[in-house]
Design an enzyme around this catalytic site. Structure first.
Site, PDB file in Angstrom:
ATOM      1  N   ASP A   1       5.827   5.546 -69.367  1.00 45.44           N
ATOM      2  CA  ASP A   1       5.694   6.918 -69.600  1.00 45.44           C
ATOM      3  C   ASP A   1       5.889   6.678 -67.279  1.00 45.44           C
ATOM      4  O   ASP A   1       5.286   7.875 -66.678  1.00 45.44           O
ATOM      5  CB  ASP A   1       6.240   7.914 -69.377  1.00 45.44           C
ATOM      6  CG  ASP A   1       5.843   8.352 -71.667  1.00 45.44           C
ATOM      7  OD1 ASP A   1       6.423   8.024 -71.905  1.00 45.44           O
ATOM      8  OD2 ASP A   1       4.308   8.782 -71.398  1.00 45.44           O
TER       9      ASP A   1
ATOM     10  N   GLU B   1      13.916  14.171 -74.597  1.00 46.60           N
ATOM     11  CA  GLU B   1      12.712  14.607 -73.078  1.00 46.60           C
ATOM     12  C   GLU B   1      13.528  12.956 -72.292  1.00 46.60           C
ATOM     13  O   GLU B   1      14.625  13.086 -71.986  1.00 46.60           O
ATOM     14  CB  GLU B   1      11.926  13.667 -74.233  1.00 46.60           C
ATOM     15  CG  GLU B   1      12.026  11.839 -74.470  1.00 46.60           C
ATOM     16  CD  GLU B   1      10.804  11.913 -75.575  1.00 46.60           C
ATOM     17  OE1 GLU B   1      10.056  12.315 -76.258  1.00 46.60           O
ATOM     18  OE2 GLU B   1      10.222  10.432 -75.942  1.00 46.60           O
TER      19      GLU B   1
END
Length: 366
Positions: free
Chosen positions: A49, A265
């Site tokens: 991420d 997301e």
């Protein structure tokens, strides 16, 4: 439905086209290093991420810090048990990468209980801000806390960061990404469905007994990621969050059943040529996508894929301009072959003359 994520060629694409329960997908069998387009930035810790920024002429990457665990894969993401953050620093792409000490630990966040997932960072007036999602200390039907978004500050981009005693008022779900426009106004984009709980906020307030997925509403407009302008203190919202709506070629909202295009997301915003590029992950089909709008709020017209499926369940990214080029930061599971133990990578992003982005295949060796 559960699906095994393949690692190479057409098998990856086929797996990507079949909607699977996100966090329950099986770990991937490994591919040789030569099969990958890019190699991990660091190998001594697991990272994912990546939110990359240029501060003071250096590149700083704010990733999740994956840790080994025996927790089985499930749709709620319990195996993603991260508890702290480490910042990566480099002078240039391709240069030496320095891994910083612990920048923030969940034990030092008064309101949080567990799972320090994908963070982001920003800078204003001599202060660095670290934005992060974590579960609070309430309990839902699964015995888990509600995701909120917190903020911590430091005078150094590497930290350590000191967390505010409470999460940002009005924040929920996960994956904060803060974008500062040319006029100096900053906006937070956030949200993630399934384990990220965004579907439980569809009615305007949190439903602790709500659905764990958005499946079963395929003919309805897809859940949107959220956007809110930040207050001058960079620690609060200046307004109620709005929907960052993604439109199809006919100007209609993309539907939930459109798993190749709908938001899941990992929002990230950047501007180029006067246009606003809203980028995001599709989750269970494993694409990174982009949609283009005329302002920070959208709506945004779906435009295409940035990245084809990686080895692993999904990816979460950032895009920056550095050294006169554009760069995509992403992650896969090359080092571990386990979905919850990932490694950050970077690759050059190429734009066509009309502003569209050339799609990257992470499993096409250079």
């Amino acid at each position: 439905m559960k699906g095994k994520i393949s690692t190479l060629g057409a098998a990856v694409v086929l797996a990507a086209l079949l909607p699977t329960h996100a966090f329950g997908a099986e770990d991937a069998p490994g591919a040789p290093a030569s099969a990958f387009r890019d190699q991990p930035l660091v190998t001594s810790i697991y990272t994912a991420d990546p939110s990359a920024h240029v501060f003071g002429g250096k590149i700083y990457v704010y990733p999740s810090h994956d840790i080994p665990t025996d927790i089985p894969n499930d749709d709620l993401g319990n195996q993603y048990a991260m508890r702290d953050y480490r910042v990566l620093r480099m002078d240039r792409i391709g240069g030496k990468v320095t891994i910083g000490p612990v920048a923030l630990d969940v034990k030092n966040v008064p309101w949080a209980s567990q799972q320090m997932w994908a963070p982001d960072a920003a800078y204003r007036n001599g202060t660095y801000y670290l934005y992060f999602p974590a579960r609070d200390k309430t309990k839902d039907k699964n015995g888990l806390g509600t995701f909120r978004i917190g903020v911590a500050t430091s005078k150094s981009p590497m930290g350590p960061f000191k967390a505010e005693p409470k999460p940002i008022a009005g924040s929920y779900s996960m994956d904060p990404a803060v974008f500062t426009d040319t006029d100096g106004k900053s906006y937070m984009y956030f949200g993630g469905i399934w384990g990220g709980q965004l579907q439980r906020w569809a009615g305007g307030k949190f439903d602790p007994n709500g659905s764990d997925t958005d499946l079963g509403r395929n003919d309805q407009p897809a859940l949107s990621g959220k956007v809110a302008r930040m207050g001058a203190d960079m620690k609060s919202f200046a307004e109620k969050p709005r929907d960052a709506v993604i439109l199809d070629e006919n100007g209609k909202p993309v539907l939930t059943g459109d798993h190749e295009r709908r938001f899941f997301e990992a929002s990230w915003m950047f501007t180029r040529g006067g246009k606003y590029y809203y980028t995001y992950s599709t989750g269970d089909t494993h694409f990174l996508n982009y949609a283009i709008g005329d302002n920070p709020y959208g709506p945004f017209k779906y435009t295409g894929h940035i990245l084809k499926p990686v080895q692993g369940w999904t990816t979460h990214h950032s895009i920056i301009q550095a050294n006169g080029k554009w760069w995509l930061f992403y992650a896969d599971t090359q080092l571990s072959n386990k979905n919850h133990l990932r490694n950050v990578k970077v690759t050059e992003l190429t734009f066509n003359a009309d502003g569209t982005i050339q799609t990257i295949d992470p499993l096409q060796a250079r």
